[in-house]
Each structure stands twice: as structure tokens, then as C-alpha cells.
Design an enzyme around this catalytic site. Structure first.
Site, PDB file in Angstrom:
ATOM      1  N   ASP A   1       0.845  -1.190   0.000  1.00 51.43           N
ATOM      2  CA  ASP A   1       0.000   0.000   0.000  1.00 51.43           C
ATOM      3  C   ASP A   1       0.881   1.241   0.000  1.00 51.43           C
ATOM      4  O   ASP A   1       2.026   1.209   0.459  1.00 51.43           O
ATOM      5  CB  ASP A   1      -0.873   0.035   1.267  1.00 51.43           C
ATOM      6  CG  ASP A   1      -2.141  -0.778   1.090  1.00 51.43           C
ATOM      7  OD1 ASP A   1      -2.518  -1.041  -0.044  1.00 51.43           O
ATOM      8  OD2 ASP A   1      -2.739  -1.154   2.120  1.00 51.43           O
ATOM      9  N   LYS A   2       0.348   2.348  -0.494  1.00 47.92           N
ATOM     10  CA  LYS A   2       1.093   3.607  -0.479  1.00 47.92           C
ATOM     11  C   LYS A   2       0.819   4.391   0.797  1.00 47.92           C
ATOM     12  O   LYS A   2       1.719   4.636   1.585  1.00 47.92           O
ATOM     13  CB  LYS A   2       0.729   4.461  -1.703  1.00 47.92           C
ATOM     14  CG  LYS A   2       1.434   5.823  -1.737  1.00 47.92           C
ATOM     15  CD  LYS A   2       1.022   6.645  -2.922  1.00 47.92           C
ATOM     16  CE  LYS A   2      -0.382   7.208  -2.772  1.00 47.92           C
ATOM     17  NZ  LYS A   2      -0.478   8.231  -1.694  1.00 47.92           N
TER      18      LYS A   2
END
Length: 837
Positions: free
Chosen positions: A318-319
Site C-alpha cells: 500500500d502507499k
């Protein structure tokens, strides 16, 4: 029925006011004193697990194929009146049972500690204040807030809010989530998928409708592929031992040996050769590793996942909050329908909820010039953000009594909702794209004038979430470990490319929906393009699952991070599902590894520790096969050729004693760190073990020649001579087996390993020197010769081992070169020991 705890069935027909009266509850929540009394009265909100008494567990270690063989040997010793043998055999039986019991007890404590760290949390109203609290402290009458991602902590009745979508599949088998409204009941263990509501706890603990809460550490005892491979080694060793013993019995019976004494010897020899300590070694190694990982703030919820972590070569990350700080700040707003920036921010703030501690909501509310401006409005209903709708919505009543709606969310979603004309939409999209190229995240904001009026697009709020300071370094470290990190984000492509470029991840970012839609007809093409991408943008939860599956189809061991309830399918599908810091209960329940510290740096350390755990297991496998070959083949061939027992039954038992303790310390050994993902390579392990074992057999025969023809020892002295040689050489073999290069080089063995081996060697030496009525003593000069010979032969065994490893490494390099000419440079990976790329 207890007056303060009501079954869910009984609570269903009661109104909220009636139920609160029955439970002596109120809208301000229970007082701390009242809650403490109820907790003492009803007990913790948890299911008491069925436990087996320690005594019965201990007796369990006296039952099974291996204990049966030891017990049979004891009975035969009793029949032939070998009292010393009987005493030592019984002691060996109790010793093995005690070691196994103690290690399982410690491993169980470790897993229990991990479960406690993964315990459910909930938001409870006590004395008018919302506070986070362990779910085990809930009592009937508590008011709690349920929202998307929560595992329902107790049987409850919904008392306020618009709706809640609840997944009850684990409890009822229903495949689709059930919509719940005010007045409905929800059961402990089900999962909130969408929405947010207040609920009143009616029943807790063992009295809940289904009688159990969600199990967060599912499958903690399930054997991994690696453990199964090691257990297969145990099976092969048993077959080898039984085959050689059968040859021995047949030959000796033809020579007229006594059947009972021969059978006793054969049983003891078999017990000494098969991996008696294997279950204990496996359990303590995995438990020690899991505790070490938990100290790094990485909690293993499925112990078997350690193997997959050691072999992981792709991580889909995930960012937001993982690669970035998840500390949003507001940039320069762009107004459209709003009269000014202040109105735009106020509209967005009304579509936020401070108590949710959401980073976006906090950034928007924090940007208000006058936070008291919110006091003039009251939220009549609130629909929280979900990954599918991608917006929040609130129904508001102003101070003058007007009702209207506000919303904020993904710009494209808000634009669609407001039905912008082409010219206005083009302008808005240009602003979003420009900001995205600068790495800014954007929110669209809209409102209605009346509750049923059309939506009006108010403007765009830019938000900036800078990369974490350690992200670039962590990604570089992962690359040096042979792990490719791919970004997975719901943001648009421009933002993803900007952040990925800044972090050195590469800018080949694919639109997840377009990629998966275009390649739907060709699984091979999808897998290839997914493998080639540096990351994926505009990702929905269902995309994550397909991304993981496509990478697995290309033969990769895939890790996937997630934090939301909709990430659960992808976390389950991934070889290593990783719930990041702040993940929902549902995501943690689906994950193999739960990170309790933000960012990915902890994960890199966890991978390193997993590879060290793998190496310890690898060392044990090499040593165990080597020892079986060394002892069994020598003893059987010596008896067949020379027609006498080269070692007595009691000596074999003593050897088993002396070997078990140092073997256990492998779980604490210092190991080297492989440069890339590690995989189990049985062919290499067996080849190395066989060469080391046969080298040991040759050394034992040469030692037997010295004892018989040069020293002219008596048979009892020869047996003691061989006993001490096997004891000293066995421990030296352990040190040789633990390394893939020269065994005196770093990393050096752990101190506990050295001291345990030294202590047992001293005991074996004293037994050989003085006998103590158990064996025939020999002179100290023979003892010195045995020590010197064993040490020299250990160097010879080490040389033979390194030749085998060198052969396999050369094969690996030739294979790499061949693949490199076809496909270009490869990702770094291990080419050593019992592992393969």
C-alpha cells in the site's frame, strides 16, 4: 434469565429504551465503577478454551510410534534381566517426554502471548467519553461504535445510525453480507463490511449466541511446506533405519545370535537413529523465531508463514501510511461553486467526523480557521468512506433548521455525482492532473441546498502526504534482499508515478482496472504484464486479489499489505498476508503477519529473521540425515563384517542423551543471512548430508582399524573407544553442518550451542575414562587420540562438504548465466546451502 445479561433472542423484540432499562444502561455509557462490577460478575468477554491438564499432556508423549519402540526395548531389557539397560532406557523415555512437553509448553506460551497482542479492540462509551478498549473488557450494557472493518466483539443490538452491512458467513454460511438497521441484532464474530452505527452490548463471553468470538490466530499450529518436508526427511530416515536393522537381524540370526538380545539392540539402535527430537526442535525453533519477530513489532499470526516470508520475492505494498507518512496537510484549495475558500473547507469539514481519527478528516477539520463554526450544525446521519463508493456523506441540520447534504471523496466520483458540464469538468480534471503530477492527492467537495436538491460541486481540496523518511532506504534494502516492491494504491496514476519515482521504485505504474480488463482473455498475458509493472494505481479491493494471483501464476512468492476489511481476500490469497499498522480487525484476522509499527522497515527485518529461522531448520535437516547415515551404516556394516557389536545398547542410549541437548540449541544459533529469497532444495540437502555421513562412516572404520590392529584393545574397550568417538564426532558434525563454508568462519555458533556441546562432550569423556559401572573404561591416552582424531576428521568432513556446495553453486551460476542470456539480469537470489532461487 440474568437481569443484567440478556440473550440476543430475548433482546430482539425489545425497544432500545426497554433494553437499556433491562440492562440498567444509558446513552452516556456505563460508569467505570459499574463496568468493573459487571466485569467481575460476568467475567471477561472471551471464550474459555478447552484445556488439557499438564499431566495428560505429558502422558501423551509416552504414546506413539517412537515411545512404543523405546518402551518395547525397556520390556525386552526386563525380560533378559538387563537392569542397568532398563533403568537408562526408562530414563531416556522420560527425558524425551519431558523435553517434548517442556518445549510444547514454551511454544504454547509464546503463541498465547502473540494472540494477546492481536486481541480485539473496540470503541466504548464510558461516562460520556469515547475510549478505545480491549474487547475482553466489554460488559452487558456497554454502548459501542461499530464501523467498517470491525469484528463484532459481542452480541449487540443496533441503537443508532443509518445502516451497517455485516458479513456473517463465518457464523451462518451466508455468502452475502446482511444489511442491518436500527433495532437489529448483530452477533459476536461477524464482520462489519460497510456503514457505521452505535450498538448496545447484550451478551458477552461464553453466553453469546454462537458461543465464540473470532479466532485471530488461525492455523498457528498448521505445518508449513518446509515443516512437511522436514517431516518427510524423518520418514525417510525411519525407512532407512528399519531397512538396515532388518539386514542386521537376518545376518545375526543366521550366525546364531540370541533373538531377544538382538531385538533389544535393534530397537535401541533404531530409536537412536531416527529423529526423536524432531517435534521439539521444530516447535522451539518456530516459537523462538516468532517471539524474536514480535520484539521487532511484527506479530506472526500463523507460525507456518515464516517459511513463505523467507522465500518472498515480491511485495505488493500500500502507499498511504505504509510508503507515505499518512499525515495529510491541506494545500491551496480551488473553489468552483463555493463562495470562498472558507465555505469550501467548512463544507468538507461537515462531511468529516473527528472521532473517527481518520487522517483525511483530521486534515480537513484542522484547516478550519474557526473550529467553533461546526457548533452551528448538527449531523443527523453520516455515511463513512468505503473503498467502493469512495466518498463520505452527511445529512446536516443548520442552526436555522434547514436540512442539507454534504459529501467529499475521490474527485471523479464527486464530479459524476454533481453532473458537471463538459467545460467545468475539463477544468476540474486539469487541476486534479496538475496537482497529481506534483504528488498532491485531491478531494472533491459537493453539497445540496436542500435535503432532496441536486448536488453542487463546491471545489477541490489538495492534500499532500509526503513519503516516509525511511521508505526509499527500505525499498533499496528490500531490493538487495532480492525482493521487488510494487506499489498498490487507490490514487490516480500521476500521483502513484510521482511517489514511486521519488522512492526509486520505477515509474511503470499500470491502471489496475484497465490492465485487468484488457488482459481478461489471456491469463498468461495478464501474469506477464503484472510481473513487469512497478506498481498499480486506481486499485479497488477486487483488483488486489487478481494481482496477487497473477504474480503467483508466474511462480513468485507474494507478500501483500493491507489495512481494510476489503483487503481480506487478497491477504488470504497472498503467500504472506501483511496487516500494516492501524489495520482493521478484519484485516488482521486475515493476515499472516501483523505489523504494529508504521512503515515497511520492520518488514525487512522480519524477512531477515525469517531467513535465519529457515537456515536453522536447514542446519538441523543436514545434521539429522548425516548422523543417521553415520551411525546406522557404520554399526550395521561393522557387525556384518566383524561379527561383534561395535557399540553396546547402553552406549547407544547414552549417545542419544548426549546429542539431544545440543540439537535443541539450534533454535538459538547464529546464522548467516542469504542475499535472496530461500526455497527448500531437498536434492541439495540429501547430497550434502550423504557425503558428510559417508565421510563419517569412513572415519569410524579407520578408527576401528586403529583400535583393533594397532592398539590391540579388547572388545569392551573397542566399544568404549567407538562410543567416545561417536560422541565427540557427533557434536563436531553439528558445527560442520550449520555452515555452508569453512566451519570456523563467521557467523560463529551461539554461546549456548558451544557450552551445551562442550558440557555433553565432557560428560562423554568422563564416562569413557571412568565407566561408572556402565561401560568399560579406557586410558587417557586413548581418549586423547580419539579427541585429536575426531577434530582432524571434522576438518576432512568440512572439506568434503564444501566441495559439494561448490559443485552446486557452480551449477547455479551456470544456470543463472544461461537464463541471463535469455532474459537479461536476474533479481538477486540465494545460491547457497539448502536453498535455491
Amino acid at each position: 434469565m440474568d437481569e443484567s445479561q440478556i440473550t440476543t433472542k430475548a433482546a430482539q423484540p425489545l425497544s432500545t429504551d426497554e433494553l437499556m432499562q433491562r440492562l440498567d444502561a444509558n446513552w452516556q455509557g456505563l460508569s467505570n465503577a459499574d463496568a468493573a462490577k459487571r466485569l467481575d460478575r460476568f467475567g471477561a468477554n472471551e471464550i474459555t478454551e478447552k484445556t488439557i491438564s499438564p499431566f495428560l499432556k505429558f502422558l501423551g508423549y509416552l504414546w506413539g510410534p517412537i515411545p512404543w519402540m523405546i518402551e518395547a526395548a525397556a520390556i525386552l531389557s526386563l525380560i533378559v534381566h538387563h537392569w542397568v539397560d532398563l533403568g537408562i532406557i526408562v530414563t531416556l523415555l522420560l527425558f524425551n517426554a519431558g523435553v517434548g512437553f517442556w518445549q510444547e509448553y514454551q511454544a504454547g506460551n509464546a503463541v498465547a502471548a502473540l494472540k494477546n497482542k492481536l486481541a480485539l479492540k473496540c470503541r466504548v462509551l464510558r461516562e460520556g467519553i469515547w475510549k478505545p478498549m480491549p474487547a475482553r473488557e466489554l460488559v452487558p450494557g456497554d454502548v459501542i461504535r461499530l464501523r467498517a472493518g470491525d469484528i463484532i466483539p459481542a452480541d449487540t443490538k443496533l441503537i443508532d445510525g443509518d445502516y451497517l452491512s455485516v458479513d456473517q458467513s463465518a457464523l451462518t454460511g451466508e455468502s452475502l453480507p446482511a444489511g442491518k438497521e436500527k433495532g437489529d441484532v448483530v452477533y459476536s464474530g461477524s464482520i462489519a463490511r460497510q456503514g457505521e452505527m452505535l450498538a448496545l452490548v447484550t451478551t458477552t463471553g461464553g453466553q453469546t449466541y454462537f458461543g465464540q468470538t473470532a479466532r485471530l490466530v488461525a492455523g498457528a499450529g498448521k505445518a508449513s511446506h518446509f515443516q512437511k518436508a522436514v517431516l518427510q526427511i524423518g520418514d525417510h530416515l525411519i525407512y532407512l533405519s528399519l531397512g538396515l536393522v532388518a539386514v542386521l537381524i537376518i545376518v545375526q540370526l543366521f550366525r546364531g545370535a540370541g533373538f531377544t538380545e538382538l531385538l533389544q539392540f535393534a530397537l535401541i539402535l533404531t530409536v537412536a537413529s531416527i529423529p526423536v527430537a524432531m517435534p521439539a526442535v521444530l516447535s522451539v525453533t518456530m516459537a523462538v523465531g516468532a517471539v524474536a519477530l514480535s520484539k521487532m513489532k511484527a506479530i506472526v499470526s500463523r507460525l507456518a508463514s515464516v517459511e513463505e516470508m523467507a522465500g518472498m520475492d515480491i511485495l505488493c505494498s500500500d502507499k498511504t501510511g505504509t510508503l507515505t507518512q499518512n499525515r495529510l496537510t491541506l494545500g491551496k484549495p480551488q473553489t468552483f461553486g463555493a463562495a470562498d475558500v472558507g465555505e469550501l473547507i467548512l463544507t468538507a469539514a461537515l462531511a468529516s467526523k473527528a472521532e473517527n481519527n481518520d487522517s483525511i478528516d483530521s486534515a480537513v477539520i484542522g484547516a478550519l480557521e474557526d473550529p467553533t463554526a461546526l457548533d452551528d450544525y448538527r449531523a443527523l446521519g453520516f455515511v463513512p468512506f468505503d473503498p467502493v463508493g469512495k466518498r463520505t456523506e452527511a445529512t446536516i441540520r443548520a442552526a436555522d433548521g434547514r436540512h442539507f447534504k454534504v459529501t467529499k471523496g475521490a474527485p471523479q466520483v464527486i464530479m459524476d455525482l454533481a453532473g458537471l458540464d463538459p467545460q467545468t469538468r475539463s477544468k476540474a480534471e486539469t487541476i486534479v492532473a496538475t496537482m497529481a503530477r506534483k504528488g498532491l492527492r485531491t478531494l472533491g467537495v459537493a453539497r445540496t441546498q436542500g435535503e432532496d436538491d441536486a448536488w453542487q460541486f463546491m471545489g477541490i481540496l489538495p492534500l499532500f502526504d509526503p513519503p516516509r523518511e525511511d521508505s526509499a532506504e527500505t525499498i533499496a534494502q528490500a531490493r538487495t534482499h532480492g525482493i521487488k516492491v510494487k506499489m498498490v494504491t487507490g490514487d490516480n496514476i500521476a500521483i502513484a508515478r510521482e511517489i514511486a519515482g521519488n522512492l526509486g521504485m520505477g515509474k511503470n505504474i499500470q491502471d489496475a482496472d484497465r490492465l485487468l480488463a484488457e488482459t481478461r482473455s489471456s491469463d498468461d498475458d495478464l501474469a506477464a504484464r503484472t510481473e513487469a509493472a512497478d506498481g498499480f494505481a486506481q486499485v479497488f479491493p477486487e483488483h488486489k486479489y487478481r494481482i496477487v494471483k497473477a504474480l503467483q501464476d508466474k511462480g513468485h512468492i507474494v507478500g501483500m499489505t493491507g489495512d481494510g476489511v476489503n483487503d481480506a481476500p487478497a491477504l488470504k490469497q497472498a503467500d504472506v498476508g501483511i496487516a500494516v499498522s492501524g489495520a482493521t480487525d478484519a484485516a488482521r484476522a486475515a493476515a499472516d503477519l501483523v505489523l504494529t509499527a508504521p512503515g515497511l522497515s520492520v518488514l525487512v527485518r522480519a524477512v531477515e529473521e525469517a531467513r535465519r529461522i529457515f537456515e536453522r531448520m536447514n542446519s538441523y535437516a543436514v545434521y539429522r540425515i548425516t548422523e543417521t547415515i553415520r551411525i546406522m551404516i557404520f554399526v550395521v556394516l561393522a557387525m556384518v563384517v566383524f561379527n561383534f557389536y561395535p557399540i553396546t545398547a547402553i552406549m547407544i542410549i547414552l549417545l542419544a542423551f548426549l546429542n539431544d541437548v545440543p540439537i535443541m540449541t539450534i533454535a538459538y544459533d547464529n546464522t548467516g543471512l542469504e542475499p535472496g529469497p530461500v526455497r527448500w532444495d531437498m536434492h541439495r540437502i540429501i547430497a550434502v548430508s550423504t557425503v558428510m555421513g559417508l565421510t563419517g562412516v569412513a572415519g569410524s572404520f579407520l578408527m576401528l582399524y586403529i583400535a583393533l590392529d594397532l592398539l590391540h584393545l579388547t572388545i569392551p574397550q573397542v566399544q568404549t573407544y567407538i562410543f567416545l568417538k561417536m560422541a565427540v564426532s557427533g557434536h563436531l558434525t553439528l558445527f560442520v553442518a550449520r555452515s555452508k563454508g569453512f566451519f570456523l568462519k563467521k557467523p560463529y555458533p551461539a554461546p549456548v550451542m558451544i557450552w551445551s556441546a562442550l558440557a555433553t562432550k565432557v560428560i562423554g569423556t568422563l564416562l569413557a575414562a571412568y565407566g561408572f559401572g556402565l561401560i568399560t573404561p579406557i586410558h587417557w591416552r586413548e581418549i586423547a587420540l580419539i579427541w585429536g582424531y575426531s577434530i582432524v576428521w571434522a576438518f576432512f568432513t568440512d572439506w568434503a562438504k564444501t566441495l559439494v556446495y561448490r559443485h552446486f553453486n557452480m551449477q547455479g551460476r551456470r544456470h543463472e548465466h544461461f537464463l541471463g542470456t535469455l532474459h537479461g539480469p536476474l533479481t538477486p537470489h540465494s545460491t547457497h546451502g539448502g536453498v535455491q532461487p
